[in-house]
Design a protein around this motif. Structure first.
Motif: not given
Length: 73
Positions: A5-9, A32-46
């Motif tokens: 999930k994104r930060l907005n759900g 990602l390996t192509n350099g794209h970045k995504y921000v997720a609501l889940e923790s790093r551990e999840e």
């Protein structure tokens, strides 16, 4: 694919095979390996847990050389 999930759900799916790093800044940022970045609501551990489960489902760790084992018994 892993579901996040994104930060907005809003939900999105990501191909775990292309994930290079998962960091907390404090938001979980996936690069990602192509350099794209995504921000997720889940923790790093999840996210790490979902990646491990995905690898198990596609049997990517079934090769003993990938697992780091010298000799399969």
């Amino acid at each position: 694919m892993i579901n996040l999930k994104r930060l907005n759900g809003k939900e999105f799916s990501l191909n775990a095979l292309y994930i290079e790093t998962v960091e907390s800044f404090p938001d979980t940022t996936i690069t990602l390996t192509n350099g794209h970045k995504y921000v997720a609501l889940e923790s790093r551990e999840e996210v790490a847990s979902q990646i491990a489960q995905f690898y198990k489902e596609i049997h990517i760790l079934s090769n003993p050389h990938i697992r780091g084992e010298e000799h399969e018994e």
